[in-house]
Design an enzyme around this catalytic site. Structure first.
Site, PDB file in Angstrom:
ATOM      1  N   LYS A 156      -2.965   1.326 -14.685  1.00 53.49           N
ATOM      2  CA  LYS A 156      -1.856   0.368 -14.600  1.00 53.49           C
ATOM      3  C   LYS A 156      -1.598  -0.318 -15.939  1.00 53.49           C
ATOM      4  O   LYS A 156      -0.478  -0.731 -16.221  1.00 53.49           O
ATOM      5  CB  LYS A 156      -2.159  -0.700 -13.564  1.00 53.49           C
ATOM      6  CG  LYS A 156      -2.634  -0.180 -12.246  1.00 53.49           C
ATOM      7  CD  LYS A 156      -1.533   0.477 -11.472  1.00 53.49           C
ATOM      8  CE  LYS A 156      -2.053   0.982 -10.146  1.00 53.49           C
ATOM      9  NZ  LYS A 156      -1.014   1.404  -9.246  1.00 53.49           N
TER      10      LYS A 156
HETATM   11  C1  LIG Z   1      -7.115   3.674  -9.405  1.00 53.11           C
HETATM   12  C2  LIG Z   1      -5.858   4.139  -8.750  1.00 53.11           C
HETATM   13  N1  LIG Z   1      -5.655   5.454  -8.607  1.00 53.11           N
HETATM   14  C3  LIG Z   1      -4.542   5.928  -8.031  1.00 53.11           C
HETATM   15  C4  LIG Z   1      -3.561   5.080  -7.551  1.00 53.11           C
HETATM   16  C5  LIG Z   1      -2.333   5.679  -6.946  1.00 53.11           C
HETATM   17  O1  LIG Z   1      -1.247   5.614  -7.831  1.00 53.11           O
HETATM   18  P1  LIG Z   1       0.242   5.555  -7.289  1.00 53.11           P
HETATM   19  O2  LIG Z   1       0.326   4.330  -6.428  1.00 53.11           O
HETATM   20  O3  LIG Z   1       1.076   5.454  -8.494  1.00 53.11           O
HETATM   21  O4  LIG Z   1       0.446   6.769  -6.487  1.00 53.11           O
HETATM   22  C6  LIG Z   1      -3.753   3.698  -7.662  1.00 53.11           C
HETATM   23  C7  LIG Z   1      -2.772   2.706  -7.180  1.00 53.11           C
HETATM   24  O5  LIG Z   1      -1.622   2.779  -7.288  1.00 53.11           O
HETATM   25  C8  LIG Z   1      -4.888   3.219  -8.312  1.00 53.11           C
HETATM   26  O6  LIG Z   1      -5.066   1.923  -8.514  1.00 53.11           O
HETATM   27  N1  LIG Z   2      -2.729   1.046  -6.160  1.00 57.47           N
HETATM   28  C1  LIG Z   2      -1.881  -0.025  -6.503  1.00 57.47           C
HETATM   29  C2  LIG Z   2      -0.897  -0.306  -5.402  1.00 57.47           C
HETATM   30  C3  LIG Z   2       0.416  -0.693  -5.964  1.00 57.47           C
HETATM   31  O1  LIG Z   2       0.969   0.370  -6.625  1.00 57.47           O
HETATM   32  P1  LIG Z   2       2.091   0.213  -7.724  1.00 57.47           P
HETATM   33  O2  LIG Z   2       1.760   1.282  -8.699  1.00 57.47           O
HETATM   34  O3  LIG Z   2       3.371   0.406  -7.026  1.00 57.47           O
HETATM   35  O4  LIG Z   2       2.027  -1.137  -8.349  1.00 57.47           O
HETATM   36  C4  LIG Z   2      -2.766  -1.207  -6.866  1.00 57.47           C
HETATM   37  O5  LIG Z   2      -3.884  -0.965  -7.253  1.00 57.47           O
HETATM   38  O6  LIG Z   2      -2.366  -2.338  -6.802  1.00 57.47           O
END
Ligand SMILES: Cc1ncc(COP(=O)(O)O)c(C=O)c1O
Ligand SMILES: N[C@@H](CCOP(=O)(O)O)C(=O)O
Length: 467
Positions: free
Chosen positions: A112
């Site tokens: 993120k």
């Molecule tokens: C460590 C981790 N891996 C994978 C994901 C999944 O990613 P996305 O929500 O973009 O599919 C998340 C949360 O979004 C996450 O925090």
């Molecule tokens: N896995 C995410 C959930 C939110 O997903 P986002 O990519 O739309 O912000 C988290 O860890 O908060």
């Protein structure tokens, strides 16, 4: 570049507009009017660029009209200067076919940071010289929250309210959010799931009681700028493995469908991607949808990969919009049906159009097994989310001469208990997170009811007068 809503009934905006808006006023998600495309020669000319120069090259088509290249570069320098690895998102080879793309070298140890460090800079840039303030309302299953808070803590003109599911994230994840005591940071633990929190956030955007007094925006991947920044590392990895002459497959641990949608955009832009593997845990709505057309919500099951304990995958709407010919009224009708019924069916024809995506599901044993394989066979300690991606990579049917890159989305130390249980190794927290377990925590526990959360935000938001 102009952006339009997937539901076809909101004003078209430029990049600055969509970044500040977060969600479209018709409840849809913003997407670029067309996908920009690089030629093979243009992609070849990106080889050898630094991460920052590559980021500017890849993102410029999306930011045109709102930022000059020099301004974008300055923001990228500020955002990626805080990463602990010179390559920003380094590749690590596991065996003759498999690689990990390490996305956790930012300040809060998850992928993120790649987008949220930039988004923090973008907010500051777009608010400077105006008298506007922003109220960020976000939902997190653990990682978005800490990355967003790190990116905006202490900034003027921005206040953040972050909702997380009470007792359903790791202790490291919680403390990374709740020990940030800056006055513009508010953490709320709700009695419910991430899906409940995400639904409340979306409702808030179109609640007149809220948006008559607050300028609400999003830091979740519903905000286009989040996805845009995540496209860059697909280019970075593929270029290192031989693109544009050689195709590369990616396996992406998936929850909200943001990260893997960024990979889809990279492919639309001309990057030679063989396949995108959507890897889920037992909260497998996306695996069911892509493999047999069943996009139906059932309860969320807590797992060792809590950040992926998600059933309503917001960004799937962006894919549906493309699969159905970019007709906003069709997508709006489909989403309305889904919101009422909690399910939708993908026809065989739609699944055929989505066949660029493969999918896989890992249960608890398969997740632990992938952590053990990485450690015992390749000497790599990986976190449970990455393990789900690796399980997908190793079980998908990808030709042996195509490199498969698994996105390593979190540092193993964020999920120490699960990693220790699977491998016997308890990963240490990197020094950059500081004395997390000695700091005071501050957060509010609220019932999982929209009115309670809205009233809390309205009575605690500090700057409505600035709007
Ligand atoms: C460590 C981790 N891996 C994978 C994901 C999944 O990613 P996305 O929500 O973009 O599919 C998340 C949360 O979004 C996450 O925090
Ligand atoms: N896995 C995410 C959930 C939110 O997903 P986002 O990519 O739309 O912000 C988290 O860890 O908060």
């Amino acid at each position: 570049m102009k952006y339009l809503s997937t539901r076809g009934n909101a004003s078209n905006l430029d990049f600055e507009g969509v970044t500040l808006a977060g969600l479209a006023s018709d409840g849809g998600l913003y997407v670029p009017e067309t996908w920009p495309r690089f030629s093979e020669a243009e992609i070849a000319s990106m080889r050898g660029l630094s991460y920052i120069d590559l980021a500017v090259r890849v993102m410029t088509p999306f930011t045109k009209g709102s930022l000059s290249e020099a301004e974008l570069k300055e923001l990228c320098e500020a955002a990626y200067g805080r990463f602990s690895h010179a390559a920003v998102t380094p590749l690590v080879q596991l065996d003759s076919q498999h690689w990990l793309l390490e996305l956790f070298h930012g300040p809060t140890l998850a992928f993120k940071d790649v987008a949220l460090q930039l988004l923090g800079q973008l907010f500051e840039k777009f608010l400077s010289g105006s008298d506007k303030a922003l109220t960020i309302v976000g939902a997190t299953s653990g990682d978005t929250g800490s990355a967003a808070i790190d990116a905006v803590a202490g900034r003027e003109r921005v206040e953040i309210f972050m909702l997380h599911p009470h007792n359903r994230i790791s202790d490291v994840q919680r403390r990374q959010m709740t020990t940030v005591l800056a006055p513009n940071v508010h953490n709320i633990a709700i009695q419910g799931s991430f899906d409940d929190a995400q639904a409340m956030v979306k409702t808030m955007f179109n609640d007149p009681d809220v948006n008559s007094v607050l300028n609400v925006t999003a830091v979740n991947s519903i905000n286009w700028a989040r996805l845009m920044a995540q496209i860059v590392y697909y280019f970075a990895a593929a270029l290192k493995l031989g693109a544009p002459e050689r195709k590369v497959a990616f396996s992406v641990p998936t929850g909200n469908f943001g990260d893997v949608f960024a990979g889809y955009v990279a492919a639309q832009m001309g990057l030679p991607v063989e396949r995108l593997i959507v890897a889920t845990n037992v909260n497998d709505i996306l695996h069911r949808a892509l493999s047999r057309g069943d996009y139906s919500v059932s309860g969320v099951t807590p797992t060792s990969a809590p950040s992926m304990d998600i059933q309503v995958s917001s960004n799937f709407e962006r894919l549906l919009f493309d699969l159905e010919g970019r007709d906003g009224s069709t997508t709006a009708a489909r989403m309305k049906w889904f919101e009422q019924m909690g399910k939708m069916v993908l026809s065989a024809d739609m699944r055929k159009r989505a066949s660029f995506f493969a999918s896989a599901r890992a249960d608890a044993d398969e997740t632990a097994g992938a952590m053990r394989w990485a450690y015992e066979q390749c000497g790599q300690i990986i976190d449970p989310h990455t393990a789900i991606g690796l399980h997908g990579a190793r079980t998908a049917n990808i030709a042996a001469d195509v490199p498969v890159v698994t996105l390593a989305t979190a540092h193993p130390a964020k999920f120490r208990d699960a990693v220790e249980q699977a491998t016997g190794i308890r990963p240490a927290l990197p020094g950059r997170v500081g004395n997390l377990f000695e700091r005071e925590e501050r957060y509010e526990v609220l019932p999982g009811e929209y009115a309670a959360v809205r009233d809390y935000i309205l009575s605690n938001a500090a700057r409505p007068a600035l709007l």
